[in-house]
Design a protein around this motif. Structure first.
Motif, PDB file in Angstrom:
ATOM      1  N   UNK A   1       0.824  -1.206   0.000  1.00 10.67           N
ATOM      2  CA  UNK A   1       0.000   0.000   0.000  1.00 10.67           C
ATOM      3  C   UNK A   1       0.857   1.255   0.000  1.00 10.67           C
ATOM      4  N   UNK A   2       1.967   1.198   0.718  1.00 11.86           N
ATOM      5  CA  UNK A   2       2.894   2.332   0.687  1.00 11.86           C
ATOM      6  C   UNK A   2       3.443   2.543  -0.714  1.00 11.86           C
ATOM      7  N   UNK A   3       3.818   1.439  -1.354  1.00 11.16           N
ATOM      8  CA  UNK A   3       4.328   1.528  -2.717  1.00 11.16           C
ATOM      9  C   UNK A   3       3.322   2.184  -3.656  1.00 11.16           C
ATOM     10  N   UNK A   4       2.064   1.777  -3.495  1.00 11.95           N
ATOM     11  CA  UNK A   4       0.999   2.366  -4.299  1.00 11.95           C
ATOM     12  C   UNK A   4       0.837   3.849  -4.081  1.00 11.95           C
ATOM     13  N   UNK A   5       0.765   4.243  -2.825  1.00  9.78           N
ATOM     14  CA  UNK A   5       0.566   5.658  -2.506  1.00  9.78           C
ATOM     15  C   UNK A   5       1.738   6.480  -3.038  1.00  9.78           C
ATOM     16  N   UNK A   6       2.950   5.929  -2.914  1.00  7.98           N
ATOM     17  CA  UNK A   6       4.125   6.626  -3.404  1.00  7.98           C
ATOM     18  C   UNK A   6       4.105   6.793  -4.918  1.00  7.98           C
ATOM     19  N   UNK A   7       3.702   5.733  -5.613  1.00  2.00           N
ATOM     20  CA  UNK A   7       3.631   5.787  -7.071  1.00  2.00           C
ATOM     21  C   UNK A   7       2.602   6.816  -7.528  1.00  2.00           C
ATOM     22  N   UNK A   8       1.477   6.865  -6.827  1.00  2.00           N
ATOM     23  CA  UNK A   8       0.442   7.856  -7.176  1.00  2.00           C
ATOM     24  C   UNK A   8       1.014   9.267  -7.108  1.00  2.00           C
ATOM     25  N   UNK A   9       1.619   9.602  -5.966  1.00  2.00           N
ATOM     26  CA  UNK A   9       2.167  10.943  -5.788  1.00  2.00           C
ATOM     27  C   UNK A   9       3.239  11.220  -6.824  1.00  2.00           C
ATOM     28  N   UNK A  10       4.094  10.228  -7.044  1.00  2.00           N
ATOM     29  CA  UNK A  10       5.197  10.366  -7.980  1.00  2.00           C
ATOM     30  C   UNK A  10       4.705  10.667  -9.395  1.00  2.00           C
ATOM     31  N   UNK A  11       3.699   9.915  -9.844  1.00  2.00           N
ATOM     32  CA  UNK A  11       3.191  10.095 -11.208  1.00  2.00           C
ATOM     33  C   UNK A  11       2.632  11.507 -11.384  1.00  2.00           C
ATOM     34  N   UNK A  12       1.865  11.959 -10.417  1.00  2.00           N
ATOM     35  CA  UNK A  12       1.285  13.306 -10.496  1.00  2.00           C
ATOM     36  C   UNK A  12       2.396  14.353 -10.509  1.00  2.00           C
ATOM     37  N   UNK A  13       3.403  14.166  -9.643  1.00  2.43           N
ATOM     38  CA  UNK A  13       4.497  15.140  -9.556  1.00  2.43           C
ATOM     39  C   UNK A  13       5.316  15.186 -10.847  1.00  2.43           C
ATOM     40  N   UNK A  14       5.607  14.016 -11.419  1.00  5.29           N
ATOM     41  CA  UNK A  14       6.424  13.978 -12.634  1.00  5.29           C
ATOM     42  C   UNK A  14       5.718  14.687 -13.784  1.00  5.29           C
ATOM     43  N   UNK A  15       4.414  14.467 -13.931  1.00  7.19           N
ATOM     44  CA  UNK A  15       3.693  15.141 -15.011  1.00  7.19           C
ATOM     45  C   UNK A  15       3.571  16.639 -14.729  1.00  7.19           C
ATOM     46  N   UNK A  16       3.382  17.013 -13.464  1.00  4.49           N
ATOM     47  CA  UNK A  16       3.300  18.439 -13.134  1.00  4.49           C
ATOM     48  C   UNK A  16       4.629  19.122 -13.455  1.00  4.49           C
ATOM     49  N   UNK A  17       5.736  18.461 -13.161  1.00  2.37           N
ATOM     50  CA  UNK A  17       7.049  19.019 -13.494  1.00  2.37           C
ATOM     51  C   UNK A  17       7.220  19.114 -15.012  1.00  2.37           C
ATOM     52  N   UNK A  18       6.804  18.069 -15.727  1.00  5.98           N
ATOM     53  CA  UNK A  18       6.942  18.067 -17.184  1.00  5.98           C
ATOM     54  C   UNK A  18       6.130  19.201 -17.803  1.00  5.98           C
ATOM     55  N   UNK A  19       4.982  19.527 -17.205  1.00  4.35           N
ATOM     56  CA  UNK A  19       4.138  20.590 -17.743  1.00  4.35           C
ATOM     57  C   UNK A  19       4.439  21.949 -17.109  1.00  4.35           C
ATOM     58  N   UNK A  20       5.557  22.046 -16.403  1.00  4.04           N
ATOM     59  CA  UNK A  20       5.936  23.296 -15.721  1.00  4.04           C
ATOM     60  C   UNK A  20       4.846  23.816 -14.791  1.00  4.04           C
ATOM     61  N   UNK A  21       4.137  22.916 -14.136  1.00  2.00           N
ATOM     62  CA  UNK A  21       3.086  23.346 -13.216  1.00  2.00           C
ATOM     63  C   UNK A  21       3.548  23.270 -11.774  1.00  2.00           C
ATOM     64  N   UNK A  22       4.769  22.844 -11.574  1.00  2.00           N
ATOM     65  CA  UNK A  22       5.296  22.676 -10.225  1.00  2.00           C
ATOM     66  C   UNK A  22       6.694  23.281 -10.211  1.00  2.00           C
ATOM     67  N   UNK A  23       6.888  24.308  -9.394  1.00  2.00           N
ATOM     68  CA  UNK A  23       8.224  24.878  -9.247  1.00  2.00           C
ATOM     69  C   UNK A  23       8.333  25.587  -7.897  1.00  2.00           C
ATOM     70  N   UNK A  24       9.386  26.360  -7.728  1.00  2.00           N
ATOM     71  CA  UNK A  24       9.639  26.971  -6.425  1.00  2.00           C
ATOM     72  C   UNK A  24       8.441  27.769  -5.909  1.00  2.00           C
ATOM     73  N   UNK A  25       7.618  28.306  -6.847  1.00  2.00           N
ATOM     74  CA  UNK A  25       6.516  29.162  -6.415  1.00  2.00           C
ATOM     75  C   UNK A  25       5.440  28.402  -5.648  1.00  2.00           C
TER      76      UNK A  25
END
Lengths: 478, 478
Positions: free
Chosen positions: B355-379
Motif C-alpha cells: 500500500x505504501x508503494x501504491x501511494x508513493x507511485x500515485x504521488x510520484x506520477x502526479x508530480x512527474x507530469x506536473x514538473x513536465x508541464x511546468x506546473x510545479x516549481x519553487x513558487x
C-alpha cells in the motif's frame, strides 16, 4: 583612490534607480525557457499583500494571457480574486480558456453572467463551448440568454457533441471553396469575406456540390500559384475526421500524417468544421498524462485541487489495492506452518513478489504506449507476446542466477538457492505474460488498457510470487 | 417465385466479381481511425509468401508513405526486404523519415550509398540530417560524398547541433522579410522566389537589418491584408527559440502559446531557421513515452527490437531493484524471531509495504507530469508538499481504519489492529512525502525526475513498511 562620503551621495543622486518599465517586467516574468519565473509570482503576491493595486495591474498587464493563466495556477484563491479585476473581458476570456478545469470552474462560478457572456463572445466557438460546458445548469442558461443569437447557436451546436470528440474540438468557422474556382477567385473571396471566415487558417477546403471535402489547398500554396490556376489542379488529399471520432484517434491522425488542419465531416460526409493542430497538441499532452496517471492508479485531481479532492482521486485505488493485496497474502496464510519452521522464507518472499511486480510493470508500460501509438494490434500481437515470453524467461533466469549466488554466499544452502531461483523465473515469466496480455485484452474489450491493468498485474505477480516461492519451499525444502 | 438453376448461373455470368481496383485497396488498407488494418498486413504477407511481386507492388503503392512506414513496423525483416524495391527514391526517403530508429538503422545499413544520397536530396534538411545521423561513420561519409554541395552543407550544419535541441528540429528554409516591406512586396517575393523558400510555410518572419526577428505575419493575414499595408503594421509578437534549447522546452513553448511555427535564433539573436508544429507533435509523444517508461523503470527498445535488445533495456533496472529490495528485506531479517513467534506478521507485512508503494507511485506520477508541464516549481512547491503530507495522513488513516476492521473480523486481536493501522498511516505518509520530494530533488539537481525516482520511492516504502509494522509489533504486541 579614496573618495569622500559626499562624492558617493552625489553619485547616488545623479544615478537614481530607474523606475521599472513594462519592458523590464516582461523580461522579469519569464525565464529563458518561457516558463513563469517563481520570483515574479512572489512579486505579485507582495503587491497583493501590500494592497498595491496599481503595481498589481502593472505586473498582470505585462503578461500574455497564457502567462496570466500560468500565474493563476501558482496563486491561492485569495490572490486570484485580486488579479481578476485587472483583466479586460477579452483577456479574461483568453485566460479562462487556458486554465485547467478545477481552477476555471472556481473562477467561472464567481463571475456575473453578463460579464461572462461578453467574454465568451470574444472566443472561437470551440473554446467558448468548453467554458460553457463547465458551468452549472442555471448559470449556463443565464449566460447563454445574455449572448447574441449567432454566438449562442454556435455554442449550443458544439455542446450537442459528446465531450472528447472531434465535434467538440472543431471550430465551425471554416474556409471552403468549390472545385471550379480559380486561385484568384479564392483569394478575392478571402479578401472580401470579413468575419465569416476564421481569424487564422492554414488550409482552404475544396468541396463538391454536396459540400463534401474533396481536397485541401495550403494557404502558402495558394499564395504561390498563379491566379488563373483552378483549385482542383493544386489541391491535395485530405484526411477527413468524422465528427463523432474520439479525440485520441484524431490526435493519432494528426501525428501520423503531420497535419496542420483537417476538415470535420458529419455522418453524411458534409463539411461541418475544422480542427487545427494547436488544439491537438493539448490533446496529446492530456492523453499522455492520462496514461501515466492511469498506470499509477490515480486520476488527475488538478494542480489546484483541495486536499479532499486529491484524497478522493487516490483513495479508491488504494482500497482496491488493499483488497487485491489481501487476496494475494491469503497464499502466505496457507504456508504459516512452513514460515514458522523457517523464518528466512518470510525474509526472501517479498523479493520474489517485488521483482515480478517490476517486470510486469515494465512490460505493461511498453504495451500501453505501443497501443496508444497504434503500434500493437492483431497483426503483430502474436509475435510480441511470444517475444515477451522469451524476454521473461531470460530476465527471470538472469535475476534468478544473481539471487541464487547471493543466497549461497549468505546461507550456504543449495536447495534454498534452487527454490528462490526457480520462483523468480516462474514469477518474472508470469509477470511478462500478464503485463502484455492484460492491456491487450482490455483493448480488445474496448476498454482503456492503461486503467486497471496495473492493479491486475500487481495482484498476479504478488500471488504468483508468494505461491511459487512458498510452494516450492514446502515441496523441496521442508 | 422459384427460379431454375439455369437462371442463377446466368446471373452469375452476367455479374462477374469485379477485379480489385487501387481505390478499393485504399479503403481496405485503413480502418475508420486511419490505423493500418491487420488484414491488410496479412494480404501483404500472403503476396510476399506467394512471390507475387506484382500484387505486392499494388498493395504497397496504394499506401501513403506514413502507412508504408506503419506496415514496415508490422512486418518481419524478410518481408520488409521484399517491400523496399517497390518504393521509388522519394517514397523511400519519406518512409525512412517516418520509421522508428531501430528499424530505420536496419534498412539504412542495407541500402547503397548512392541510392540513399538520392533519397536524402528529396527531404527537408531536418529530416535528412536525422537519417544521416543514424548511419555508421564510414557509410555516412560515403553518402555525404555522393550528395550535391548545397544539400550536404545543409545536413552538416544541422548535424553540428546537439541531438534533441532546437537546432536539430529546425529546418533552415525560412521566409523572412524586412520591416519596411509592404504586403504586396512580400506576396510578390513568394511568387517569384521559387526553391529558396520552404515548400510549405505558415508565417513570414519580419526581420530587422541585423536579421533579428521582430515579428511574424501569419500567411492567412497576409492574404487578407491590402497590398499597400506595411508588414510592420500587421505583424504579431514572436516567441524566439534559441538554437541550443532542449526539444522538451521547445515543445512546452509551442503548447503554451499554441504556436504553428516559430523562428529559431543563434546566440547573436539572428534568424537561422524555423520549427513547425508538426515536428513538435512528435516530440511531445516522445517525451510522454519517455516519462511513462522511465516511471516503469524501462527504456524503450523499440517495437521491433530483438529479444536481446529488450532484455538489455530491462534487466539493468531489475537488477537495481533486486539490490534495493534485498536491502529492504534486511529489516525483516532483523525480526525473524518475532515472525517465528507470530507467523501472521509475515502474512500481513506485505500489505503494509504494498500500500505504501501504491501511494508513493500515485504521488510520484502526479508530480512527474506536473514538473513536465511546468506546473510545479519553487513558487508552489512548499504548498504542494504540504498538501501531499496532509493527503498522506488522510489516506493512511482511511486505509488503516479499513484494514483494522478487517483484521478485527478475522483475528479478533485489538493490538494487532492497532499495529497494522499505525504502520499503514506511517508508511502511506512517508510514501506521499517521498513521492513528491524525490522528483523535486532530482529536478533541482538538473536530472530527469522520472528516471530513478520510482526505484527510490519503492525502496523507501518497502523499508518503511516492513520496519514500521514489524517494529511496532515487536514493541506493542510481543
Amino acid at each position: 583612490m579614496t573618495r569622500e562620503p559626499a562624492d558617493l551621495t552625489e553619485d547616488i543622486l545623479k544615478k537614481p534607480v530607474p523606475a521599472p518599465e513594462v519592458e523590464d517586467l516582461e523580461d522579469l516574468a519569464l525565464g529563458d525557457d518561457y516558463a513563469l519565473n517563481p520570483d515574479y509570482v512572489e512579486m505579485v503576491v507582495d503587491a497583493a499583500d501590500r494592497g498595491d493595486s496599481e503595481r498589481l495591474g502593472e505586473l498582470v498587464s505585462a503578461l500574455r494571457s497564457e502567462d496570466v493563466a500560468d500565474l493563476m495556477g501558482f496563486l491561492t484563491a485569495d490572490y486570484r480574486e485580486q488579479v481578476i479585476p485587472h483583466l479586460d473581458p477579452e483577456a479574461l476570456a483568453e485566460v479562462l480558456s487556458e486554465l485547467e478545469t478545477s481552477l476555471r470552474e472556481e473562477i467561472l462560478e464567481a463571475m456575473h453572467p453578463a460579464t461572462l457572456a461578453k467574454a465568451l463572445e470574444e472566443l472561437d466557438s470551440d473554446d467558448a463551448a468548453d467554458l460553457v460546458d463547465d458551468l452549472e445548469d442555471d448559470k449556463r442558461a443565464a449566460v447563454l440568454a445574455a449572448m447574441d443569437e449567432t454566438d449562442r447557436a454556435a455554442i449550443e451546436t458544439s455542446l450537442a457533441y459528446e465531450d472528447e470528440t472531434a465535434g467538440r474540438l472543431m471550430q465551425r468557422e471554416v474556409l471552403a471553396a468549390p472545385q471550379f474556382w480559380t486561385v484568384g477567385q479564392a483569394i478575392d473571396h478571402v479578401r472580401t469575406a470579413g468575419d465569416d471566415i476564421p481569424e487564422l487558417f492554414f488550409d482552404i477546403y475544396v468541396v463538391d456540390p454536396g459540400y463534401k471535402p474533396v481536397g485541401a489547398v495550403p494557404v502558402s500554396h495558394l499564395l504561390r500559384a498563379r491566379r488563373e490556376v483552378s483549385l482542383a489542379e493544386i489541391m491535395e488529399e485530405v484526411s477527413e475526421i468524422p465528427v463523432d471520432m474520439d479525440q485520441e484517434e484524431v490526435a493519432y491522425i494528426f501525428d501520423k500524417y503531420h497535419l496542420i488542419s483537417a476538415p470535420v465531416v458529419d455522418p453524411g460526409g458534409r463539411l461541418v468544421g475544422q480542427i487545427t493542430v494547436d488544439d491537438i497538441v493539448g490533446v496529446i499532452q492530456e492523453e499522455a498524462d492520462e496514461d501515466v496517471l492511469a498506470l499509477a492508479g490515480v486520476s488527475d485531481a488538478g494542480r489546484d485541487a483541495g486536499v479532499f479532492d486529491v484524497v478522493r482521486s487516490r483513495l479508491p485505488w488504494l482500497v482496491v489495492n488493499l483488497v487485491t493485496e489481501a487476496l494475494a497474502v491469503t497464499v502466505i496464510g496457507a504456508f504459516q506452518a512452513e514460515i514458522t519452521k523457517l523464518a528466512v522464507l518470510a525474509v526472501l518472499m517479498p523479493i520474489v513478489a517485488s521483482l515480478g511486480g517490476n517486470a510486469g510493470t515494465q512490460t505493461l508500460a511498453v504495451a500501453v504506449r505501443a497501443l496508444a501509438n497504434n503500434e500493437l494490434n492483431a497483426a503483430n500481437a502474436f509475435r510480441i507476446v511470444g517475444r515477451e515470453m522469451f524476454v521473461g524467461l531470460l530476465n527471470g533466469g538472469a535475476v534468478g542466477a544473481v539471487m541464487a549466488v547471493a543466497v549461497w554466499v549468505i546461507f550456504k544452502d543449495a536447495t534454498l538457492c534452487l527454490v528462490i531461483a526457480l520462483a523468480l523465473i516462474i514469477n518474472i515469466f508470469v509477470a511478462s505474460v500478464a503485463g502484455i496480455l492484460a492491456p491487450l485484452t482490455l483493448e480488445k474489450l474496448g476498454r482503456d488498457p492503461a486503467v486497471s491493468s496495473s492493479v491486475f498485474v500487481t495482484f498476479v505477480t504478488d500471488f504468483t510470487g508468494f505461491f511459487s516461492f512458498l510452494g516450492l519451499a514446502a515441496l523441496i525444502l521442508l
